[in-house]
Design a protein around this motif. Structure first.
Motif, PDB file in Angstrom:
ATOM      1  N   MET A   1       0.793  -1.314   0.072  1.00 53.69           N
ATOM      2  CA  MET A   1      -0.131  -0.170  -0.010  1.00 53.69           C
ATOM      3  C   MET A   1       0.853   1.272  -0.124  1.00 53.69           C
ATOM      4  O   MET A   1       0.580   2.254  -0.749  1.00 53.69           O
ATOM      5  CB  MET A   1      -0.900  -0.051   1.342  1.00 53.69           C
ATOM      6  N   MET A   2       1.998   1.148   0.696  1.00 56.74           N
ATOM      7  CA  MET A   2       2.988   2.331   0.777  1.00 56.74           C
ATOM      8  C   MET A   2       3.478   2.520  -0.419  1.00 56.74           C
ATOM      9  O   MET A   2       3.635   3.660  -0.922  1.00 56.74           O
ATOM     10  CB  MET A   2       3.926   2.022   1.859  1.00 56.74           C
ATOM     11  N   SER A   3       3.509   1.510  -1.272  1.00 53.96           N
ATOM     12  CA  SER A   3       4.352   1.831  -2.414  1.00 53.96           C
ATOM     13  C   SER A   3       3.371   2.427  -3.518  1.00 53.96           C
ATOM     14  O   SER A   3       4.003   3.243  -4.323  1.00 53.96           O
ATOM     15  CB  SER A   3       4.751   0.556  -3.080  1.00 53.96           C
ATOM     16  N   ILE A   4       2.319   2.294  -3.240  1.00 58.70           N
ATOM     17  CA  ILE A   4       1.276   2.971  -4.530  1.00 58.70           C
ATOM     18  C   ILE A   4       1.292   4.438  -4.093  1.00 58.70           C
ATOM     19  O   ILE A   4       1.359   5.311  -4.882  1.00 58.70           O
ATOM     20  CB  ILE A   4      -0.412   2.429  -4.237  1.00 58.70           C
ATOM     21  N   PHE A   5       1.416   4.841  -2.600  1.00 60.07           N
ATOM     22  CA  PHE A   5       1.589   6.117  -2.483  1.00 60.07           C
ATOM     23  C   PHE A   5       2.695   7.011  -2.957  1.00 60.07           C
ATOM     24  O   PHE A   5       2.708   8.091  -3.444  1.00 60.07           O
ATOM     25  CB  PHE A   5       1.314   6.341  -0.924  1.00 60.07           C
ATOM     26  N   ILE A   6       3.859   6.116  -2.823  1.00 59.68           N
ATOM     27  CA  ILE A   6       5.148   6.558  -3.123  1.00 59.68           C
ATOM     28  C   ILE A   6       5.077   6.615  -4.786  1.00 59.68           C
ATOM     29  O   ILE A   6       5.832   7.734  -5.343  1.00 59.68           O
ATOM     30  CB  ILE A   6       6.205   5.633  -2.715  1.00 59.68           C
ATOM     31  N   LEU A   7       4.496   5.667  -5.537  1.00 63.98           N
ATOM     32  CA  LEU A   7       4.164   5.893  -6.973  1.00 63.98           C
ATOM     33  C   LEU A   7       3.544   6.933  -7.503  1.00 63.98           C
ATOM     34  O   LEU A   7       3.837   7.749  -8.403  1.00 63.98           O
ATOM     35  CB  LEU A   7       3.749   4.363  -7.568  1.00 63.98           C
ATOM     36  N   ILE A   8       2.683   7.224  -6.745  1.00 61.72           N
ATOM     37  CA  ILE A   8       1.703   8.357  -7.041  1.00 61.72           C
ATOM     38  C   ILE A   8       2.416   9.711  -6.852  1.00 61.72           C
ATOM     39  O   ILE A   8       2.401  10.447  -7.814  1.00 61.72           O
ATOM     40  CB  ILE A   8       0.370   8.377  -6.203  1.00 61.72           C
ATOM     41  N   GLY A   9       3.193   9.932  -5.732  1.00 55.99           N
ATOM     42  CA  GLY A   9       3.982  11.047  -5.529  1.00 55.99           C
ATOM     43  C   GLY A   9       5.218  11.204  -6.391  1.00 55.99           C
ATOM     44  O   GLY A   9       5.340  12.191  -7.048  1.00 55.99           O
ATOM     45  N   ALA A  10       5.850   9.966  -6.936  1.00 55.08           N
ATOM     46  CA  ALA A  10       6.891  10.204  -8.025  1.00 55.08           C
ATOM     47  C   ALA A  10       6.330  10.546  -9.365  1.00 55.08           C
ATOM     48  O   ALA A  10       6.836  11.494 -10.072  1.00 55.08           O
ATOM     49  CB  ALA A  10       7.553   8.789  -7.992  1.00 55.08           C
ATOM     50  N   TYR A  11       5.080  10.000  -9.683  1.00 50.67           N
ATOM     51  CA  TYR A  11       4.454  10.547 -11.019  1.00 50.67           C
ATOM     52  C   TYR A  11       4.261  11.882 -10.995  1.00 50.67           C
ATOM     53  O   TYR A  11       4.460  12.525 -12.039  1.00 50.67           O
ATOM     54  CB  TYR A  11       3.037   9.427 -11.167  1.00 50.67           C
ATOM     55  N   ARG A  12       3.609  12.319  -9.830  1.00 50.25           N
ATOM     56  CA  ARG A  12       3.255  13.664  -9.894  1.00 50.25           C
ATOM     57  C   ARG A  12       4.486  14.812 -10.070  1.00 50.25           C
ATOM     58  O   ARG A  12       4.369  15.762 -10.300  1.00 50.25           O
ATOM     59  CB  ARG A  12       2.221  14.069  -8.709  1.00 50.25           C
ATOM     60  N   TYR A  13       5.460  14.294  -9.280  1.00 45.53           N
ATOM     61  CA  TYR A  13       6.778  14.810  -8.977  1.00 45.53           C
ATOM     62  C   TYR A  13       7.219  15.156 -10.479  1.00 45.53           C
ATOM     63  O   TYR A  13       7.886  16.187 -10.965  1.00 45.53           O
ATOM     64  CB  TYR A  13       7.681  14.152  -8.221  1.00 45.53           C
ATOM     65  N   TYR A  14       7.577  14.058 -11.376  1.00 41.10           N
ATOM     66  CA  TYR A  14       8.022  13.980 -12.687  1.00 41.10           C
ATOM     67  C   TYR A  14       7.140  14.608 -13.547  1.00 41.10           C
ATOM     68  O   TYR A  14       7.641  15.493 -14.510  1.00 41.10           O
ATOM     69  CB  TYR A  14       8.488  12.624 -13.129  1.00 41.10           C
ATOM     70  N   ALA A  15       5.753  14.561 -13.614  1.00 44.42           N
ATOM     71  CA  ALA A  15       4.967  15.207 -14.185  1.00 44.42           C
ATOM     72  C   ALA A  15       5.113  16.778 -14.119  1.00 44.42           C
ATOM     73  O   ALA A  15       5.082  17.428 -14.912  1.00 44.42           O
ATOM     74  CB  ALA A  15       3.492  14.815 -14.117  1.00 44.42           C
TER      75      ALA A  15
ATOM     76  N   PHE B   1      11.951  -0.527 -10.738  1.00 51.20           N
ATOM     77  CA  PHE B   1      13.172  -1.288 -11.124  1.00 51.20           C
ATOM     78  C   PHE B   1      14.033  -1.170  -9.817  1.00 51.20           C
ATOM     79  O   PHE B   1      14.518  -2.291  -9.523  1.00 51.20           O
ATOM     80  CB  PHE B   1      14.012  -0.469 -12.197  1.00 51.20           C
ATOM     81  N   PHE B   2      14.212   0.008  -9.358  1.00 53.22           N
ATOM     82  CA  PHE B   2      15.267  -0.024  -8.035  1.00 53.22           C
ATOM     83  C   PHE B   2      14.436  -0.892  -6.907  1.00 53.22           C
ATOM     84  O   PHE B   2      15.238  -1.373  -6.084  1.00 53.22           O
ATOM     85  CB  PHE B   2      15.404   1.478  -7.656  1.00 53.22           C
ATOM     86  N   GLN B   3      13.595  -0.828  -6.658  1.00 53.61           N
ATOM     87  CA  GLN B   3      12.678  -1.341  -5.459  1.00 53.61           C
ATOM     88  C   GLN B   3      12.967  -3.128  -5.812  1.00 53.61           C
ATOM     89  O   GLN B   3      13.287  -3.743  -4.909  1.00 53.61           O
ATOM     90  CB  GLN B   3      11.350  -1.126  -5.569  1.00 53.61           C
ATOM     91  N   VAL B   4      12.559  -3.628  -6.977  1.00 51.77           N
ATOM     92  CA  VAL B   4      12.644  -5.036  -7.379  1.00 51.77           C
ATOM     93  C   VAL B   4      14.308  -5.412  -7.383  1.00 51.77           C
ATOM     94  O   VAL B   4      14.714  -6.557  -6.674  1.00 51.77           O
ATOM     95  CB  VAL B   4      12.121  -5.262  -8.829  1.00 51.77           C
TER      96      VAL B   4
ATOM     97  N   PHE C   1      15.893   3.288  -0.414  1.00 48.98           N
ATOM     98  CA  PHE C   1      16.755   3.154  -1.931  1.00 48.98           C
ATOM     99  C   PHE C   1      15.984   3.641  -2.952  1.00 48.98           C
ATOM    100  O   PHE C   1      16.466   4.201  -3.915  1.00 48.98           O
ATOM    101  CB  PHE C   1      17.295   1.926  -1.785  1.00 48.98           C
ATOM    102  N   ALA C   2      14.794   3.213  -3.138  1.00 47.43           N
ATOM    103  CA  ALA C   2      14.154   3.528  -4.441  1.00 47.43           C
ATOM    104  C   ALA C   2      13.624   4.987  -4.561  1.00 47.43           C
ATOM    105  O   ALA C   2      13.748   5.677  -5.537  1.00 47.43           O
ATOM    106  CB  ALA C   2      12.672   2.763  -4.345  1.00 47.43           C
ATOM    107  N   ILE C   3      13.485   5.574  -3.378  1.00 45.08           N
ATOM    108  CA  ILE C   3      12.904   7.049  -3.430  1.00 45.08           C
ATOM    109  C   ILE C   3      14.356   7.686  -3.547  1.00 45.08           C
ATOM    110  O   ILE C   3      14.016   8.911  -4.441  1.00 45.08           O
ATOM    111  CB  ILE C   3      12.363   7.457  -2.186  1.00 45.08           C
ATOM    112  N   ALA C   4      15.455   7.244  -3.219  1.00 52.07           N
ATOM    113  CA  ALA C   4      16.579   8.092  -3.406  1.00 52.07           C
ATOM    114  C   ALA C   4      17.001   8.127  -4.889  1.00 52.07           C
ATOM    115  O   ALA C   4      17.487   9.110  -5.582  1.00 52.07           O
ATOM    116  CB  ALA C   4      17.804   7.596  -2.590  1.00 52.07           C
ATOM    117  N   ALA C   5      16.918   6.965  -5.613  1.00 52.70           N
ATOM    118  CA  ALA C   5      17.024   6.684  -6.985  1.00 52.70           C
ATOM    119  C   ALA C   5      16.281   7.696  -7.868  1.00 52.70           C
ATOM    120  O   ALA C   5      16.596   8.293  -8.667  1.00 52.70           O
ATOM    121  CB  ALA C   5      16.932   5.198  -7.230  1.00 52.70           C
ATOM    122  N   VAL C   6      14.915   7.607  -7.388  1.00 51.22           N
ATOM    123  CA  VAL C   6      14.045   8.551  -8.196  1.00 51.22           C
ATOM    124  C   VAL C   6      14.272  10.016  -8.088  1.00 51.22           C
ATOM    125  O   VAL C   6      14.322  10.952  -9.119  1.00 51.22           O
ATOM    126  CB  VAL C   6      12.564   8.335  -7.735  1.00 51.22           C
TER     127      VAL C   6
END
Length: 114
Positions: free
Chosen positions: A1-15, A38-41, A77-82
């Motif tokens: 669930m937490m990954s979904i929130f992080i993905l939404i934030g990353a999408y909006r950040y890059y958009a 990618f970095f999470q996996v 780690f994944a947030i730092a990469a993003v």
């Protein structure tokens, strides 16, 4: 669930970055999602291989539900990469934007319409 929130934030950040520099928003949003996943996996795969090598019995007893310390580390780690790739793209876009001649400079010497 937490990954979904992080993905939404990353999408909006890059958009937002893409919109600021006149690029296609959804493409850079999907890029953020791909970088995060990618970095999470990759991190979790490396951890699983390490765990399998050091303690082979732990692979059979792994619980994939819930929060663990490894999940928190992989999120960080994944947030730092993003964020790192975001900063690289931002510098690249600023460099491209500074090299573009502005519209006022291009209009010098052309007859004006009244």
């Amino acid at each position: 669930m937490m990954s979904i929130f992080i993905l939404i934030g990353a999408y909006r950040y890059y958009a937002g970055l893409a919109e600021r520099f006149g690029k296609t928003k959804w493409q850079y949003g999907l890029l953020a999602i791909a970088i995060y996943l990618f970095f999470q996996v990759a991190f979790l795969l490396c951890y699983g291989i390490y765990l399998g090598i050091t303690n082979p019995d732990s692979v059979q007893q792994n619980n994939y539900t819930g929060f663990s310390f490894v999940n928190f580390i992989s999120w960080g780690f994944a947030i730092a990469a993003v964020f790192g790739i975001y900063k690289l793209l931002e510098k690249k876009f600023e460099k491209e934007y500074s090299k573009k001649p502005s519209i006022e400079i291009e209009e010098i010497g052309t007859p004006q319409k009244f």
